[in-house]
Design a protein around this motif. Structure first.
Motif, short mmCIF file in Angstrom:
data_model
loop_
_atom_site.label_atom_id
_atom_site.label_comp_id
_atom_site.label_asym_id
_atom_site.label_seq_id
_atom_site.Cartn_x
_atom_site.Cartn_y
_atom_site.Cartn_z
N THR A 257 52.80 -54.48 -10.53
CA THR A 257 53.63 -53.86 -11.42
C THR A 257 54.99 -53.81 -11.32
N THR B 18 56.46 -54.20 -14.85
CA THR B 18 57.46 -53.54 -15.76
C THR B 18 58.79 -53.56 -15.58
N GLU C 11 55.43 -56.57 -20.73
CA GLU C 11 55.44 -54.83 -20.44
C GLU C 11 56.82 -54.64 -19.52
N THR D 171 60.39 -53.35 -18.95
CA THR D 171 61.43 -52.55 -19.51
C THR D 171 62.74 -52.77 -18.89
N LYS E 244 59.84 -54.63 -25.09
CA LYS E 244 60.09 -53.27 -24.40
C LYS E 244 61.30 -53.12 -23.64
#
Length: 266
Positions: free
Chosen positions: A74, A98, A120, A122, A144
């Motif tokens: 992630t 992310t 996903e 950011t 995002k």
């Protein structure tokens, strides 16, 4: 990978009867260059059968990036870690990421379009590397994103071409937009006027942007509390050069030779 097959496009004449790639583990999409051969194949064009065409290729182990194997990772933080070479296209398989940071390295080549699959994410940091080529419009799919860094310090990056209008889709961006010290050309996209939450820093300086600053973008300047560097080192206020198109070459039609018919003899 299927992409590698594009190198065989020059062998079309030798492959007009059979083109069989079925029952392997090929992934991603069929390249346009390969699909274009199908109309010239006489008997069998079997490319997608029993392959994984249309699905993202999985991550291939790369010694430069240890510990990335599982696609469930992630967070990727490789900033200023002495990495070099091109970024693998398989990075698009890491769809749970992310945060993606690889700035401050010696990464070369073009930023892969597959980076646009990290929906996903950011935060994406690609600054101060040695990128070349165009900036993928697919980055505009990262809806995002709240931060993206594409800048260089003194010309390390050399991204060229027009700046993608799709970056204007990243309406969650806040704080700053930094693309300075590249070689982007053409007008500043009006779509950047959608980035109303970018209120600290706008740095588009030291590129080759031309024409006027769009009204939609200029209207945001009053809300920026930090630096607003748009015109510096660009060609703002001058017309963008037109791309010359050459006239089609006219091939003269030869005048037919008139052969005299001999008169009949008596």
């Amino acid at each position: 990978m299927v992409q590698a097959l594009t190198r065989y496009r020059n062998f079309r004449s030798q492959m007009v009867n059979v083109y069989r790639l079925w029952s392997n583990k090929l992934c991603n999409d069929v390249p346009t260059e390969v699909q274009a051969l199908s109309s010239g194949v006489g008997s069998y064009f079997q490319v997608t059968t029993d392959n994984s065409i249309g699905t993202t290729c999985g991550w291939i182990e790369d010694a430069r990036f240890p510990g990335v194997g599982p696609t469930s990772v992630t967070s990727i933080s490789w900033g200023s870690s002495e990495k070099s070479g091109t970024l693998p296209t398989e990075i698009g398989a890491l769809t749970q990421v992310t945060g993606f940071g690889i700035g401050g390295n010696e990464m070369t080549g073009q930023i892969p379009t597959q980076l646009g699959r990290l929906t996903e994410a950011t935060y994406v940091a690609l600054q101060t590397c040695l990128w070349s080529g165009t900036l993928p419009s697919e980055l505009g799919k990262l809806a995002k994103l709240t931060r993206i860094r594409l800048n260089a310090n003194n010309g390390e990056n050399n991204m060229v071409g027009t700046f993608p209008t799709e970056i204007g889709n990243l309406v969650l961006l806040n704080s700053d937009l930094r693309v300075n010290y590249n070689s982007f050309t053409g007008p500043i996209p009006t779509e950047l006027g959608r980035l109303t939450d970018v209120t600290v820093t706008w740095r588009l300086k030291e590129n080759s942007f031309c024409s006027d600053v769009p009204t939609e973008v200029q209207a945001l300047s009053s809300g920026v509390t930090g630096s607003w560097f748009i015109t510096t080192g660009n060609s703002i206020g001058t017309a963008c050069p037109t791309i010359a198109t050459s006239a089609p070459t006219t091939v003269p039609i030869p005048v037919p030779t008139v052969v005299p018919i001999p008169a009949p003899t008596s």
